[in-house]
Design an enzyme around this catalytic site. Structure first.
Site, short mmCIF file in Angstrom:
data_model
loop_
_atom_site.label_atom_id
_atom_site.label_comp_id
_atom_site.label_asym_id
_atom_site.label_seq_id
_atom_site.Cartn_x
_atom_site.Cartn_y
_atom_site.Cartn_z
N GLY A 171 0.75 -1.44 -0.07
CA GLY A 171 -0.35 -0.10 -0.44
C GLY A 171 0.85 1.62 -0.26
N GLU A 179 -19.03 16.96 1.67
CA GLU A 179 -18.38 17.48 0.92
C GLU A 179 -19.32 17.91 -0.65
OE1 GLU A 179 -14.64 17.71 3.39
OE2 GLU A 179 -14.47 16.78 2.35
N ALA A 212 -6.32 10.46 7.66
CA ALA A 212 -5.17 9.82 6.77
C ALA A 212 -3.92 11.25 8.03
CB ALA A 212 -5.22 12.02 6.24
N GLY A 259 0.06 4.55 0.38
CA GLY A 259 -0.50 5.60 0.86
C GLY A 259 -0.91 6.27 2.05
N GLY A 311 -0.05 5.65 5.60
CA GLY A 311 0.52 4.51 6.13
C GLY A 311 1.45 4.74 5.78
N VAL A 326 -1.14 -7.60 -4.90
CA VAL A 326 -0.88 -8.52 -4.53
C VAL A 326 -2.33 -9.80 -3.92
CG1 VAL A 326 -1.09 -8.76 -1.66
CG2 VAL A 326 0.70 -7.54 -2.51
#
Length: 450
Positions: A17, A176, A322, A19, A21, A85
């Protein structure tokens, strides 16, 4: 997969990943103590908090995405692989790819979550979610196309259905989205059409719970709902979607809303890779991790971000934000280095820097510690935070310029519908139309190859 080994053969850390993290884990392991491999099915890091801006024509995809290789290029012990994966074998310490497998000494899962349709997965084709760039572009296409079709529609009922937008889910993304669609209809496109008035658009935000933005203090949620109503959105709390069809939705099993555009921002479920670890999962599929972010029974495996059920100081799971993923990434990277050095691991402690959501033009809500902000001040704080979190100096400058242009000129520069007219208005097949003499004639689709 036989990757070239470094001379000192350090432990291999595989991060799945790219992102918030995953990138912060890789950055924490920037030295020469670990052979770091970052795997992602896409070659770019996506700034998801601004994905709704792409979906509503405020920004272009390249403004919120940045190549993972470019982000990590200065870390000489870090490699990036573009791969999918498919499974994890924790007993053999292998990551299984669609065409190969890769060994690891330490593994970090940062694969995030996706939206849940609560067992109604067939709704996804009609009501797209907002998690990927592809989703954002499809939502943008549907929103803009609805206005284009309404301009051509002579039947008032069908025209109203085309100008009705239903957003399901009253979290930050749903709020939003609804606010941005209202801004497009009320401000941006108000002078662009001749047969319709975009201000006639109905934007309906549907929330099954008692209030929107339930993670915020009630007074801020009420303020946000009031602002949404002020800009022309309808907010329906305590309302459940019970059916989604191509031309309507059913609410609470009895109320029908004719609409051609339904957007989904309700409920999440964790990535399926967590099931391969054999660990306990919560009701939405998140892995229940130890305080140090490791998996029980597997001290070499760390799970972070939206895939991790990690308890905060109040005993409740930390939210899928986030800042949580970024701090967990730094903590996991530091713990991996401690493990390599034979030092005890440390528990993760989250520093809450606040939460915020934008409602519309120059309007937002924010909670930063004990401080609560609303209106223009909160919106400016929201702008500053999101620009600082963007990856890449160019992206920060471009986004700032685009936002300034949109604010002062009431224009959005990314209002593009991809595809030709034949693709956007596909005929069902040969059909009958009425010719000049009143007789039925066959209209056959004609395609022009470009």
């Amino acid at each position: 997969m036989d990757l070239p080994a470094y001379p000192n053969k350090p432990p291999r850390v595989v991060i799945i990943g790219g992102g918030f993290g995953g990138l912060n884990v890789a950055r924490a392991l920037h030295g020469d103590e670990a052979d770091v491999v970052v795997i992602d099915r896409r070659n770019y890091h996506l700034f998801q908090p601004l994905l709704y801006q792409v979906a509503t024509a405020g920004l272009s995809p390249g403004d919120i995405a940045y190549p993972i290789r470019a982000v990590l290029s200065k870390y000489r012990m870090t490699r990036t692989l573009l791969a999918d994966v498919v499974a994890i074998d924790p007993d053999r310490k292998k990551v299984l790819l669609h065409d190969d497998e890769l060994d690891y000494d330490y593994l970090v899962l940062a694969t995030g979550a996706k939206y849940s349709y609560f067992g109604k997965d067939d709704w996804e084709k009609i009501a797209p979610p907002l998690k990927r760039l592809e989703d954002a572009l499809e939502i943008r296409r549907r929103i803009l196309l609805a206005f284009e079709k309404a301009e051509r529609e002579s039947d008032s009922a069908k025209r109203q259905a085309l100008l009705t937008f239903v957003v399901v889910g009253g979290g930050p993304t749903g709020v939003e989205l609804a606010g941005a669609i209202a801004e497009i209809a009320r401000k941006v496109m108000v002078d662009d059409f001749r047969s319709i008035d975009p201000r006639d658009a109905r934007i309906i935000l549907v929330e099954a719970g008692p209030t929107i933005l339930s993670q915020f203090p009630k007074n801020l949620a009420v303020k946000a709902e009031s602002e949404l109503k002020r800009i022309g959105c309808w907010v329906w709390d305590n309302t459940k979607v019970t059916a989604v069809e191509r031309d309507h939705v059913m609410l609470d099993g009895e109320r029908r809303i004719d609409t051609c555009t339904v957007l989904w921002a309700a409920g999440v479920k964790a990535s399926g890779l967590g099931r391969d670890l054999g660990a306990e999962l919560d009701r939405i599929g998140r892995v229940i991790v130890n305080p140090d972010l490791t998996v029980p029974g597997h001290p070499e495996i760390f799970v972070i971000g939206d895939l991790a059920n990690c308890k905060g100081e109040d005993g409740q799971p930390l939210p899928g934000l986030a800042p949580v993923a970024m701090q967990q990434g730094r903590s996991a990277g530091a713990n991996i280095l401690r493990s390599i050095r034979k030092q005890p691991l440390e528990a993760f402690k989250y520093l809450d820097k606040g939460t915020m959501a934008t409602v519309g033009r120059a309007a937002a809500i924010a909670k930063i510690g004990k401080v609560q902000l609303t209106g223009l001040v909160a919106w400016l704080a929201w702008l500053f935070v999101h620009i600082m979190y963007l990856v890449g100096f160019r992206n920060r400058v471009i986004v700032l310029i685009n936002w300034a242009w949109a604010y002062f000129r009431m224009q959005r520069g990314a209002r593009l519908i991809y595809g030709d007219v034949e693709h956007l208005f596909p005929p069902v097949g040969p059909h009958e139309t009425v010719g000049p003499e009143g007789e039925a004639v066959q209209a056959i689709e004609r395609r022009t190859d470009s």
